[in-house]
Scaffold this motif. Structure first.
Motif, PDB file in Angstrom:
ATOM      1  N   MET A   1       0.849  -1.192   0.000  1.00 14.11           N
ATOM      2  CA  MET A   1       0.000   0.000   0.000  1.00 14.11           C
ATOM      3  C   MET A   1       0.886   1.243   0.000  1.00 14.11           C
ATOM      4  SD  MET A   1      -2.855   1.173   2.830  1.00 14.11           S
ATOM      5  CE  MET A   1      -3.785  -0.326   2.559  1.00 14.11           C
ATOM      6  N   SER A   2       0.590   2.191  -0.889  1.00 17.69           N
ATOM      7  CA  SER A   2       1.408   3.403  -0.948  1.00 17.69           C
ATOM      8  C   SER A   2       1.088   4.322   0.215  1.00 17.69           C
ATOM      9  CB  SER A   2       1.151   4.137  -2.267  1.00 17.69           C
ATOM     10  OG  SER A   2      -0.199   4.535  -2.349  1.00 17.69           O
ATOM     11  N   GLN A   3       2.097   5.088   0.642  1.00 20.94           N
ATOM     12  CA  GLN A   3       1.909   6.033   1.728  1.00 20.94           C
ATOM     13  C   GLN A   3       1.102   7.233   1.233  1.00 20.94           C
ATOM     14  OE1 GLN A   3       2.634   5.433   4.666  1.00 20.94           O
ATOM     15  NE2 GLN A   3       4.560   4.340   4.908  1.00 20.94           N
ATOM     16  N   PRO A   4       0.297   7.853   2.131  1.00 25.84           N
ATOM     17  CA  PRO A   4      -0.340   9.110   1.747  1.00 25.84           C
ATOM     18  C   PRO A   4       0.724  10.158   1.421  1.00 25.84           C
ATOM     19  CG  PRO A   4      -0.650   8.638   4.090  1.00 25.84           C
ATOM     20  CD  PRO A   4      -0.032   7.426   3.483  1.00 25.84           C
ATOM     21  N   GLU A   5       0.361  11.121   0.610  1.00 27.83           N
ATOM     22  CA  GLU A   5       1.343  12.115   0.160  1.00 27.83           C
ATOM     23  C   GLU A   5       2.023  12.800   1.333  1.00 27.83           C
ATOM     24  OE1 GLU A   5       1.692  16.070  -2.697  1.00 27.83           O
ATOM     25  OE2 GLU A   5      -0.242  15.059  -2.427  1.00 27.83           O
ATOM     26  N   LEU A   6       1.248  13.201   2.321  1.00 30.45           N
ATOM     27  CA  LEU A   6       1.793  13.854   3.512  1.00 30.45           C
ATOM     28  C   LEU A   6       1.585  12.899   4.673  1.00 30.45           C
ATOM     29  CD1 LEU A   6       3.053  16.564   4.393  1.00 30.45           C
ATOM     30  CD2 LEU A   6       0.749  17.366   4.908  1.00 30.45           C
ATOM     31  N   HIS A   7       2.668  12.394   5.264  1.00 35.89           N
ATOM     32  CA  HIS A   7       2.513  11.360   6.277  1.00 35.89           C
ATOM     33  C   HIS A   7       3.621  11.434   7.327  1.00 35.89           C
ATOM     34  CE1 HIS A   7       5.310   9.530   3.375  1.00 35.89           C
ATOM     35  NE2 HIS A   7       5.782   8.840   4.403  1.00 35.89           N
ATOM     36  N   LEU A   8       3.347  10.785   8.431  1.00 38.11           N
ATOM     37  CA  LEU A   8       4.305  10.690   9.531  1.00 38.11           C
ATOM     38  C   LEU A   8       5.333   9.621   9.179  1.00 38.11           C
ATOM     39  CD1 LEU A   8       4.870  11.727  12.442  1.00 38.11           C
ATOM     40  CD2 LEU A   8       3.505   9.799  13.265  1.00 38.11           C
ATOM     41  N   SER A   9       6.602  10.025   9.105  1.00 38.52           N
ATOM     42  CA  SER A   9       7.634   9.083   8.673  1.00 38.52           C
ATOM     43  C   SER A   9       8.512   8.585   9.810  1.00 38.52           C
ATOM     44  CB  SER A   9       8.515   9.710   7.588  1.00 38.52           C
ATOM     45  OG  SER A   9       9.173  10.865   8.078  1.00 38.52           O
ATOM     46  N   ALA A  10       8.466   9.229  10.969  1.00 37.61           N
ATOM     47  CA  ALA A  10       9.273   8.769  12.107  1.00 37.61           C
ATOM     48  C   ALA A  10       8.673   9.277  13.409  1.00 37.61           C
ATOM     49  CB  ALA A  10      10.719   9.234  11.975  1.00 37.61           C
ATOM     50  N   ILE A  11       8.809   8.450  14.440  1.00 39.20           N
ATOM     51  CA  ILE A  11       8.428   8.798  15.809  1.00 39.20           C
ATOM     52  C   ILE A  11       9.624   8.464  16.689  1.00 39.20           C
ATOM     53  CG2 ILE A  11       6.814   8.391  17.720  1.00 39.20           C
ATOM     54  CD1 ILE A  11       4.898   7.137  15.610  1.00 39.20           C
ATOM     55  N   VAL A  12      10.054   9.413  17.510  1.00 37.41           N
ATOM     56  CA  VAL A  12      11.208   9.178  18.381  1.00 37.41           C
ATOM     57  C   VAL A  12      10.854   9.580  19.813  1.00 37.41           C
ATOM     58  CG1 VAL A  12      13.672   9.538  18.736  1.00 37.41           C
ATOM     59  CG2 VAL A  12      12.712   9.746  16.435  1.00 37.41           C
ATOM     60  N   VAL A  13      11.147   8.668  20.746  1.00 37.60           N
ATOM     61  CA  VAL A  13      10.912   8.884  22.169  1.00 37.60           C
ATOM     62  C   VAL A  13      12.266   9.089  22.846  1.00 37.60           C
ATOM     63  CG1 VAL A  13       9.862   7.936  24.257  1.00 37.60           C
ATOM     64  CG2 VAL A  13       8.935   7.320  22.021  1.00 37.60           C
ATOM     65  N   TYR A  14      12.341  10.056  23.745  1.00 45.45           N
ATOM     66  CA  TYR A  14      13.574  10.337  24.493  1.00 45.45           C
ATOM     67  C   TYR A  14      13.274  10.154  25.984  1.00 45.45           C
ATOM     68  CZ  TYR A  14      14.605  12.605  20.047  1.00 45.45           C
ATOM     69  OH  TYR A  14      14.770  12.871  18.702  1.00 45.45           O
ATOM     70  N   PRO A  15      13.393   8.929  26.503  1.00 48.35           N
ATOM     71  CA  PRO A  15      13.000   8.702  27.904  1.00 48.35           C
ATOM     72  C   PRO A  15      13.756   9.589  28.896  1.00 48.35           C
ATOM     73  CG  PRO A  15      13.245   6.617  26.759  1.00 48.35           C
ATOM     74  CD  PRO A  15      13.793   7.670  25.850  1.00 48.35           C
ATOM     75  N   VAL A  16      15.079   9.743  28.688  1.00 47.38           N
ATOM     76  CA  VAL A  16      15.893  10.571  29.582  1.00 47.38           C
ATOM     77  C   VAL A  16      16.310  11.815  28.819  1.00 47.38           C
ATOM     78  CG1 VAL A  16      17.896  10.679  31.104  1.00 47.38           C
ATOM     79  CG2 VAL A  16      16.729   8.479  30.737  1.00 47.38           C
ATOM     80  N   LYS A  17      15.984  12.953  29.355  1.00 49.23           N
ATOM     81  CA  LYS A  17      16.287  14.219  28.690  1.00 49.23           C
ATOM     82  C   LYS A  17      17.754  14.283  28.284  1.00 49.23           C
ATOM     83  CE  LYS A  17      15.856  19.229  29.520  1.00 49.23           C
ATOM     84  NZ  LYS A  17      14.847  19.510  28.459  1.00 49.23           N
ATOM     85  N   SER A  18      17.998  14.539  26.999  1.00 51.53           N
ATOM     86  CA  SER A  18      19.318  14.758  26.401  1.00 51.53           C
ATOM     87  C   SER A  18      20.135  13.494  26.168  1.00 51.53           C
ATOM     88  CB  SER A  18      20.151  15.769  27.204  1.00 51.53           C
ATOM     89  OG  SER A  18      20.773  16.703  26.341  1.00 51.53           O
ATOM     90  N   LEU A  19      19.603  12.315  26.519  1.00 49.75           N
ATOM     91  CA  LEU A  19      20.263  11.082  26.116  1.00 49.75           C
ATOM     92  C   LEU A  19      19.733  10.668  24.740  1.00 49.75           C
ATOM     93  CD1 LEU A  19      20.433   8.864  29.342  1.00 49.75           C
ATOM     94  CD2 LEU A  19      21.821  10.845  28.677  1.00 49.75           C
ATOM     95  N   ALA A  20      20.314   9.636  24.154  1.00 56.73           N
ATOM     96  CA  ALA A  20      19.878   9.169  22.843  1.00 56.73           C
ATOM     97  C   ALA A  20      18.417   8.729  22.889  1.00 56.73           C
ATOM     98  CB  ALA A  20      20.766   8.020  22.383  1.00 56.73           C
ATOM     99  N   GLY A  21      17.721   8.901  21.759  1.00 61.54           N
ATOM    100  CA  GLY A  21      16.316   8.550  21.679  1.00 61.54           C
ATOM    101  C   GLY A  21      16.094   7.152  21.133  1.00 61.54           C
ATOM    102  N   ILE A  22      14.814   6.779  21.050  1.00 65.16           N
ATOM    103  CA  ILE A  22      14.399   5.459  20.584  1.00 65.16           C
ATOM    104  C   ILE A  22      13.395   5.659  19.455  1.00 65.16           C
ATOM    105  CG2 ILE A  22      13.326   3.269  21.231  1.00 65.16           C
ATOM    106  CD1 ILE A  22      13.926   4.071  24.187  1.00 65.16           C
TER     107      ILE A  22
END
Length: 276
Positions: A1-22
């Protein structure tokens, strides 16, 4: 299935402020933003927040979520594992920029681990469930909340904004430099500067102000070493009122789940902010 023209391509969570995200493919949105996002924070002995601005090596500390545990890792050190619902500890006053809030100390052992890794005295705090941290009322409703973010629950950037910036840089950089929670694909670069209200999937968002950038984007997340870019180029191309801007702060209306591939709809647009 093709993606909609305008779409969410990434979600990133940062559990600890200023450490690497997930990076995640689907994630719940709660009252303070993405679940577990900036729920923990490192502070100094005076309760002042610590970040890569002070300690660039924070960029090299990785985070991962497994079951009901937060796993934290750093080269040369044993992993540290925390429960996602920490036991009660003393509550102390914490300072984030001009804002004072409450943080619950996690443990002396956690403090010792981070202090050893960063070679700097640190205390790890958790946002207590009963603590309500409001967003700046100049930009938000009285009911808007955030955790230990700099000020807003979400940061949104369009993929092509980075592409336009990279076209001007001596060497391309990754989106990780800017630490967004939400990345949108399918729109021109800096289209988000004009968005005021959008819908992602079933959730509504308000974009009240652009995000001014500090020195953190100059820190290579793979090496922890600072440089001059991209701030040198942003100073030339994205400067407004003596600050440089990249990305948009966002507030959410309602709770639910976001998923990579969700359709993004622009509900209200206005003049570009920043106007450059």
């Amino acid at each position: 299935m093709s993606q909609p023209e305008l779409h969410l391509s990434a979600i990133v969570v940062y559990p600890v402020k200023s450490l690497a995200g997930i990076s995640v493919t689907a994630w719940p949105v709660e009252a303070t933003g993405l679940r577990y996002d900036r729920q923990w924070m490192l502070v100094d002995d005076q309760g002042q927040f610590l970040s890569q601005r002070h300690l660039p090596a924070m960029a090299l500390i990785k985070t991962a979520l497994h079951g009901d545990r937060l796993h934290i890792s750093a080269d040369g050190h044993p992993d540290w594992v925390l429960p996602l619902s920490p036991a009660s500890g003393d509550v102390i006053a914490c300072r984030i920029w001009e804002d004072t809030c409450q943080g619950r100390l996690v443990s002396a052992a956690a403090d010792a681990w981070f202090s050893a890794v960063l070679q700097h005295p640190c205390r790890l705090v958790y946002l207590p469930d009963e603590q309500i941290r409001a967003v700046d009322p100049d930009y938000a409703a009285a009911t808007d909340r955030t955790a230990f973010s700099d000020g807003f629950p979400f940061l949104l950037v369009a993929e092509n904004s980075l592409a336009e910036l990279n076209a001007l840089l001596p060497e391309p950089i990754s989106m990780a430099r800017f630490r967004p929670n939400l990345v949108v694909a399918g729109c021109p670069g800096y289209a988000e500067d004009k968005w005021r209200q959008i819908r992602i999937g079933t959730l509504g968002f308000r974009l009240p102000k652009p995000c001014s950038r500090c020195a953190i984007p100059t820190i290579d997340p793979n090496t922890g070493q600072p440089g001059k870019e991209p701030l040198t180029t942003l100073n030339r191309t994205r400067k407004w009122q003596n600050k440089v801007y990249f990305g948009q702060n966002a507030l959410h209306d309602g709770l639910g789940v976001l998923q990579v591939g969700d359709k993004v709809e622009v509900l209200l647009a206005g003049e570009a902010l920043p106007p450059v």
